[in-house]
Design a protein around this motif. Structure first.
Motif, PDB file in Angstrom:
ATOM      1  N   GLN A   1     -17.581 -43.566  19.797  1.00 39.86           N
ATOM      2  CA  GLN A   1     -19.058 -43.634  19.794  1.00 39.86           C
ATOM      3  C   GLN A   1     -19.618 -43.488  18.383  1.00 39.86           C
ATOM      4  O   GLN A   1     -20.555 -44.188  18.003  1.00 39.86           O
ATOM      5  CB  GLN A   1     -19.636 -42.536  20.695  1.00 39.86           C
ATOM      6  N   ILE A   2     -19.037 -42.554  17.592  1.00 41.09           N
ATOM      7  CA  ILE A   2     -19.531 -42.348  16.223  1.00 41.09           C
ATOM      8  C   ILE A   2     -19.370 -43.624  15.404  1.00 41.09           C
ATOM      9  O   ILE A   2     -20.276 -44.016  14.660  1.00 41.09           O
ATOM     10  CB  ILE A   2     -18.809 -41.154  15.550  1.00 41.09           C
ATOM     11  N   TYR A   3     -18.227 -44.306  15.604  1.00 33.12           N
ATOM     12  CA  TYR A   3     -17.994 -45.554  14.854  1.00 33.12           C
ATOM     13  C   TYR A   3     -19.006 -46.636  15.212  1.00 33.12           C
ATOM     14  O   TYR A   3     -19.186 -47.592  14.463  1.00 33.12           O
ATOM     15  CB  TYR A   3     -16.563 -46.061  15.067  1.00 33.12           C
ATOM     16  N   ARG A   4     -19.672 -46.513  16.380  1.00 38.04           N
ATOM     17  CA  ARG A   4     -20.717 -47.485  16.703  1.00 38.04           C
ATOM     18  C   ARG A   4     -21.939 -47.308  15.788  1.00 38.04           C
ATOM     19  O   ARG A   4     -22.711 -48.233  15.584  1.00 38.04           O
ATOM     20  CB  ARG A   4     -21.145 -47.314  18.165  1.00 38.04           C
ATOM     21  N   TYR A   5     -22.102 -46.100  15.251  1.00 43.30           N
ATOM     22  CA  TYR A   5     -23.271 -45.810  14.410  1.00 43.30           C
ATOM     23  C   TYR A   5     -22.951 -45.847  12.917  1.00 43.30           C
ATOM     24  O   TYR A   5     -23.799 -46.199  12.103  1.00 43.30           O
ATOM     25  CB  TYR A   5     -23.872 -44.459  14.800  1.00 43.30           C
ATOM     26  N   PHE A   6     -21.735 -45.451  12.570  1.00 42.08           N
ATOM     27  CA  PHE A   6     -21.335 -45.410  11.147  1.00 42.08           C
ATOM     28  C   PHE A   6     -19.917 -45.948  11.001  1.00 42.08           C
ATOM     29  O   PHE A   6     -19.027 -45.574  11.767  1.00 42.08           O
ATOM     30  CB  PHE A   6     -21.391 -43.972  10.615  1.00 42.08           C
ATOM     31  N   ALA A   7     -19.718 -46.794   9.971  1.00 41.54           N
ATOM     32  CA  ALA A   7     -18.414 -47.452   9.777  1.00 41.54           C
ATOM     33  C   ALA A   7     -17.316 -46.464   9.404  1.00 41.54           C
ATOM     34  O   ALA A   7     -16.151 -46.668   9.728  1.00 41.54           O
ATOM     35  CB  ALA A   7     -18.530 -48.528   8.703  1.00 41.54           C
ATOM     36  N   ASN A   8     -17.679 -45.384   8.712  1.00 49.19           N
ATOM     37  CA  ASN A   8     -16.690 -44.377   8.304  1.00 49.19           C
ATOM     38  C   ASN A   8     -17.405 -43.107   7.833  1.00 49.19           C
ATOM     39  O   ASN A   8     -18.643 -43.062   7.802  1.00 49.19           O
ATOM     40  CB  ASN A   8     -15.777 -44.940   7.191  1.00 49.19           C
ATOM     41  N   LYS A   9     -16.611 -42.115   7.464  1.00 51.90           N
ATOM     42  CA  LYS A   9     -17.171 -40.832   7.053  1.00 51.90           C
ATOM     43  C   LYS A   9     -18.063 -40.975   5.821  1.00 51.90           C
ATOM     44  O   LYS A   9     -19.115 -40.320   5.716  1.00 51.90           O
ATOM     45  CB  LYS A   9     -16.020 -39.855   6.772  1.00 51.90           C
ATOM     46  N   GLU A  10     -17.664 -41.840   4.883  1.00 51.69           N
ATOM     47  CA  GLU A  10     -18.453 -42.039   3.667  1.00 51.69           C
ATOM     48  C   GLU A  10     -19.871 -42.516   4.011  1.00 51.69           C
ATOM     49  O   GLU A  10     -20.838 -42.125   3.359  1.00 51.69           O
ATOM     50  CB  GLU A  10     -17.771 -43.045   2.735  1.00 51.69           C
ATOM     51  N   GLU A  11     -19.979 -43.387   5.045  1.00 54.04           N
ATOM     52  CA  GLU A  11     -21.315 -43.893   5.416  1.00 54.04           C
ATOM     53  C   GLU A  11     -22.176 -42.791   6.028  1.00 54.04           C
ATOM     54  O   GLU A  11     -23.402 -42.793   5.891  1.00 54.04           O
ATOM     55  CB  GLU A  11     -21.198 -45.109   6.334  1.00 54.04           C
ATOM     56  N   ILE A  12     -21.531 -41.856   6.713  1.00 53.28           N
ATOM     57  CA  ILE A  12     -22.269 -40.697   7.239  1.00 53.28           C
ATOM     58  C   ILE A  12     -22.785 -39.857   6.071  1.00 53.28           C
ATOM     59  O   ILE A  12     -23.948 -39.439   6.043  1.00 53.28           O
ATOM     60  CB  ILE A  12     -21.375 -39.852   8.184  1.00 53.28           C
ATOM     61  N   VAL A  13     -21.922 -39.642   5.085  1.00 50.70           N
ATOM     62  CA  VAL A  13     -22.323 -38.876   3.900  1.00 50.70           C
ATOM     63  C   VAL A  13     -23.453 -39.602   3.160  1.00 50.70           C
ATOM     64  O   VAL A  13     -24.420 -38.976   2.718  1.00 50.70           O
ATOM     65  CB  VAL A  13     -21.114 -38.638   2.957  1.00 50.70           C
ATOM     66  N   ALA A  14     -23.338 -40.935   3.054  1.00 49.07           N
ATOM     67  CA  ALA A  14     -24.380 -41.715   2.368  1.00 49.07           C
ATOM     68  C   ALA A  14     -25.740 -41.508   3.046  1.00 49.07           C
ATOM     69  O   ALA A  14     -26.751 -41.289   2.377  1.00 49.07           O
ATOM     70  CB  ALA A  14     -24.006 -43.193   2.359  1.00 49.07           C
ATOM     71  N   GLU A  15     -25.762 -41.548   4.374  1.00 48.31           N
ATOM     72  CA  GLU A  15     -27.018 -41.358   5.107  1.00 48.31           C
ATOM     73  C   GLU A  15     -27.519 -39.918   4.956  1.00 48.31           C
ATOM     74  O   GLU A  15     -28.723 -39.687   4.786  1.00 48.31           O
ATOM     75  CB  GLU A  15     -26.815 -41.725   6.594  1.00 48.31           C
ATOM     76  N   MET A  16     -26.597 -38.962   4.997  1.00 45.59           N
ATOM     77  CA  MET A  16     -26.960 -37.553   4.802  1.00 45.59           C
ATOM     78  C   MET A  16     -27.624 -37.371   3.432  1.00 45.59           C
ATOM     79  O   MET A  16     -28.678 -36.737   3.328  1.00 45.59           O
ATOM     80  CB  MET A  16     -25.682 -36.703   4.904  1.00 45.59           C
ATOM     81  N   VAL A  17     -27.031 -37.943   2.401  1.00 44.50           N
ATOM     82  CA  VAL A  17     -27.571 -37.827   1.037  1.00 44.50           C
ATOM     83  C   VAL A  17     -28.916 -38.552   0.929  1.00 44.50           C
ATOM     84  O   VAL A  17     -29.855 -38.035   0.321  1.00 44.50           O
ATOM     85  CB  VAL A  17     -26.557 -38.354  -0.009  1.00 44.50           C
ATOM     86  N   ARG A  18     -29.028 -39.741   1.556  1.00 47.32           N
ATOM     87  CA  ARG A  18     -30.308 -40.467   1.518  1.00 47.32           C
ATOM     88  C   ARG A  18     -31.443 -39.606   2.072  1.00 47.32           C
ATOM     89  O   ARG A  18     -32.541 -39.583   1.544  1.00 47.32           O
ATOM     90  CB  ARG A  18     -30.207 -41.755   2.347  1.00 47.32           C
TER      91      ARG A  18
END
Lengths: 193, 193
Positions: free
Chosen positions: B50-67
């Protein structure tokens, strides 16, 4: 002391040095949590049991690593008065040791969730602060105590902030920063009288 | 847009928010490497799939967190000219958001060994720098371009350095720091003319 004793001491110190060097490589490569005792053992080509003969736990290895970084930093500023060299170092973002800065960043990140690591960081900061305070006091004897602490704190903010910002591209020209830092230090060390 | 569409969008955004919130908790608790996709899934009560449906990988989650952290910071300084409030914030070491600062420290530590995370950090810094530069330019239109960048860089050094030093006990009185910071900002924003 007998020769056998000093041989044993030398071996003991050499082993400690090897473990610290291995710990530095592990933490740089995989972060604080990526550096487990077993990875440390593998990196230093010792058994986990052997490592425990030198250090009680991972925190004690980190404590020794930080003590050595602090010793290097303290030695570097000894006899160097801040106002003379610091504006240059800050404007050009020069690092004393890049690896040391990055290891301290790892320690800082870990300090927010590990009491023992927070204490190690606090001790290191206290030692560096007190040392810098002595140097500045010797160079600028006219500064009164509270003002002296405030000056050293602002210098510490500038050094720590510059080390942090070294992680991203510099956005202002060093030649433009230099006179501003020089003016700033001039102002810090002047008394109002 | 149909109601079904907007319902789906709302659910999508809510899921993203939940994943980012879970990521923040995981990274704070266990560091960057301690926050694996499976721990993230468990923390957000979703499957890894399910998480991969929203973010391609952990780095993309971090990118959104930082944004999101950057957006909060940018909003906070909007309309606030540096010279007025910053000396107060620096002297008293006030944080906009302690958790945000600690998460950025984790990201910074990781940036030194992960190219994608280094890019995320560089983009964030660029965005904050450019925004701050616009604010300062509007408040002090007499500053020429190179001087303006140098002033903003020194402000960034002071903010980042103060955030870093918040991890150890403060060693100078805030009341003593305040006039020094005020004087420093006064000097930064004055022209030589």
């Amino acid at each position: 002391m007998t020769t056998a004793h000093s041989d044993r001491d030398a071996r003991h110190h050499q082993r400690q040095d090897e473990i610290i060097a291995a710990a530095r490589r592990c933490v740089r490569r995989a972060g604080f949590h990526g550096a487990s005792m077993s990875q440390l053992a593998s990196e230093s080509q010792l058994s986990v049991g052997q490592i425990y003969r030198y250090f009680a736990n991972k925190e004690e290895i980190v404590a020794e690593m930080v003590r050595r970084i602090v010793a290097t930093r303290v030695a570097a500023i000894e006899g160097n008065t801040a106002a003379e060299r610091l504006p240059q170092l800050l404007a050009w973002r020069q690092a004393l040791n890049d690896d040391d800065d990055l290891l301290m960043l790892e320690v800082a990140a870990e300090a927010s969730r590990n009491r023992r690591i927070a204490d190690i960081l606090a001790d290191a900061d206290r030692l560096m602060f007190d040392n810098a305070r002595r140097e500045v006091a010797a160079a600028y004897p006219h500064l009164e105590a509270a003002r002296l602490s405030a000056c050293v704190e602002i210098i510490a903010v500038l050094i720590d902030g510059t080390a942090f910002r070294r992680l991203t591209p510099q956005k202002a020209a060093a030649a433009q920063l230099l006179p501003l830092y020089q003016q700033l230090f001039h102002q810090l060390f002047e008394t109002d009288k």
